[in-house]
Scaffold this motif. Sequence first.
Motif, PDB file in Angstrom:
ATOM      1  N   ASN A   1       0.655  -1.261  -0.013  1.00  0.00           N
ATOM      2  CA  ASN A   1      -0.005   0.020  -0.009  1.00  0.00           C
ATOM      3  C   ASN A   1       0.819   1.249  -0.135  1.00  0.00           C
ATOM      4  O   ASN A   1       0.569   2.335  -0.515  1.00  0.00           O
ATOM      5  CB  ASN A   1      -1.047   0.094   1.245  1.00  0.00           C
ATOM      6  CG  ASN A   1      -2.026  -1.088   0.892  1.00  0.00           C
ATOM      7  OD1 ASN A   1      -2.678  -1.216  -0.360  1.00  0.00           O
ATOM      8  ND2 ASN A   1      -2.715  -1.495   1.815  1.00  0.00           N
TER       9      ASN A   1
ATOM     10  N   LEU B   1      -8.466   0.810   0.969  1.00  0.00           N
ATOM     11  CA  LEU B   1      -7.465   0.817   0.138  1.00  0.00           C
ATOM     12  C   LEU B   1      -7.817  -0.629  -0.976  1.00  0.00           C
ATOM     13  O   LEU B   1      -7.336  -0.656  -1.998  1.00  0.00           O
ATOM     14  CB  LEU B   1      -6.332   0.218   0.920  1.00  0.00           C
ATOM     15  CG  LEU B   1      -5.729   1.309   1.725  1.00  0.00           C
ATOM     16  CD1 LEU B   1      -4.851   1.111   2.900  1.00  0.00           C
ATOM     17  CD2 LEU B   1      -5.110   2.563   1.008  1.00  0.00           C
TER      18      LEU B   1
ATOM     19  N   ARG C   1      -7.600   0.057  -4.898  1.00  0.00           N
ATOM     20  CA  ARG C   1      -6.754  -0.983  -5.685  1.00  0.00           C
ATOM     21  C   ARG C   1      -7.443  -1.619  -6.908  1.00  0.00           C
ATOM     22  O   ARG C   1      -6.712  -2.180  -7.714  1.00  0.00           O
ATOM     23  CB  ARG C   1      -5.718  -1.570  -4.973  1.00  0.00           C
ATOM     24  CG  ARG C   1      -4.611  -0.910  -4.322  1.00  0.00           C
ATOM     25  CD  ARG C   1      -3.649  -1.680  -3.332  1.00  0.00           C
ATOM     26  NE  ARG C   1      -3.448  -3.080  -3.789  1.00  0.00           N
ATOM     27  CZ  ARG C   1      -2.583  -3.697  -2.879  1.00  0.00           C
ATOM     28  NH1 ARG C   1      -2.595  -3.495  -1.698  1.00  0.00           N
ATOM     29  NH2 ARG C   1      -2.561  -5.066  -3.470  1.00  0.00           N
TER      30      ARG C   1
END
Lengths: 364, 364
Positions: A27, A132, A136
Amino acid sequence: MSDRISQLSDWMKENNVDVCFITSKENVFYLSGFYSEAHERLLGMAVFQDIEPFLICPGMDAGNARKSGWSHEVVSHSDTDNPWELTKQAIGKRVSNVRTISIEKEHMNVERFEAFTHLFPKAVFLSAEEKLHQLRMVKDVKELATLREACQLADYAIEVGAAELSEGKTEMDILAAVEYELKRKGISEMSFSTMVLTGKNAAAPHGTPGLTKISRGDLVLFDLGVVLDGYCSDITRTLAFGEINQQQQEIYDAVLRAQLKSLSIVRPGVTCMELDQTARKEIAAAGYGDHFPHRLGHGLGISVHEYPSITETNPLELKEGMVFTIEPGIYVPDVAGVRIEDDVLVTANGFETLTKYPKELKII
Amino acid sequence: MSDRISQLSDWMKENNVDVCFITSKENVFYLSGFYSEAHERLLGMAVFQDIEPFLICPGMDAGNARKSGWSHEVVSHSDTDNPWELTKQAIGKRVSNVRTISIEKEHMNVERFEAFTHLFPKAVFLSAEEKLHQLRMVKDVKELATLREACQLADYAIEVGAAELSEGKTEMDILAAVEYELKRKGISEMSFSTMVLTGKNAAAPHGTPGLTKISRGDLVLFDLGVVLDGYCSDITRTLAFGEINQQQQEIYDAVLRAQLKSLSIVRPGVTCMELDQTARKEIAAAGYGDHFPHRLGHGLGISVHEYPSITETNPLELKEGMVFTIEPGIYVPDVAGVRIEDDVLVTANGFETLTKYPKELKII
């Protein structure tokens, strides 16, 4: 700030998160462009609602962080510094009253969590992972270019494997030859442990390649992928070594039909579960419903397994820019194991397969 | 109960720990003999002071747990079970009032920790890692037999690498050939990413193998190891490709003297810091004190980096049965990088090197 960081900041505003402190290399790479394996040393990135983010990393990596294009502050620490104190100071310069912090709860270990909560004893800790994962999941143009290239190398690997099949060679011989050719092209990391499984070995759910020799009449299953510039590809092809029998052919045909049929309905708005169910029905109709024991596929990108998860029960709707695998399989103990897997991009009106090695049964 | 589990129980008694719940695959393997990669599913082992331990694992792995020789209870869970509830029940059957629990704080993530603390809200959580590191540091006869074999394969890999050196080949060509031969012997996993670095590349602290061709007059550094039955080897050798110059020779000689000198004093009772300091002095005396930027070595076994850590400041005394690396190096930018590394066993009266590839400079 980058678009990715802005999207995270927007989520922080909606959820009243003062600081998001990211510590997984995946990340940090996704948000900052800086890829670094800091091992037991602290690598972190702090994002705020309306203030500039910062990176913290070991001193010896600080130069690389800047070279990677990071234009905000880099806090570097030596082995004699307390990196948590430095983190606290850098956060304190930006936010005076930290009430809510989000972290990666699946990634951060208890030891670090205790160090971090000790610095902010009154803060509430939320997980940033779900957000996240969502960010993504949809790839941008640059990510797609890298994934395309990684998929081309996966296709090439299957070509090498097909050319290597010959009487008397073992699974490991062929696996070694495939990885040898990839290394010669400069690929230093595979997405996961390469699988080359022949005959009955391919029919076991947890097969590992070994010293079994391939024999005429075997189906040989290849499952592999490469890591290129931080992005993973993942392909499976099953090839016939010599003439196969009627049941092997029937199994192959059922898997191929299931793969093509679920692939054909990929477009924005279709749900993950519709894809899985389409393939599952096709396999059940062929009489092998009990022999398809895994989900249809998984997202891929920086991680070889990420969102979306293509399962029988996932109601998530596909969006343009998502990339995932479609990989139905049938495994009949002592008979055969067949799986066919492509990496698939959702386009504005349909799909594109990024892996392109032919899927019609190839007899070698 | 096994000797390893008994030693952990003794430590628990001394520290009033009611339950030790181990979740890393390395420590579960060490204590139970069962090696399993459960990924996101729960794999755990609970040890008590005077009561039988239990394992908890995914249902599909329960058979393998028994096959691996585990004779105590196996609690298995399916994807629809709550494995934490099952853990709580199995602990509750053994201990009614759980006050102190030890876990691996460097391994367990926050998400799992929250699930676990939720089950035992009044318990205090300690770290079991220091004790486990200590137990794993001294190897038994069976572990040594495996390590010996893993080291022989590392020696063989260097032989292959040496035979592969020839004009025009790249680092990746040679690396690929080495791993190819190991795979053909059935080795499916290396201890870490294999390093083949030539000339100036070997002098960079963070070199990664690439498409640089080897040239006459280069020193070529190999650093590699294999995983065999769960145990790691780790060797470094630096070979000369063609005639080298005087400074390269001087650097090589200094590293070799440092390696042999620190090795020569290995025996029970000597401290880790004495080993490191001995090598460091030798390198400083040769004028390269500023070019040896890392510790002398590290323990190895189930992990490629474990205890003891051979640093300049570690007062730990060596004991019979410890296994660690001795790997001094000198790195002079734009000139050369040389490292020589053996895996070393402490014996009753001295030492034995488990890696045996010759260390006198080999010119190819």
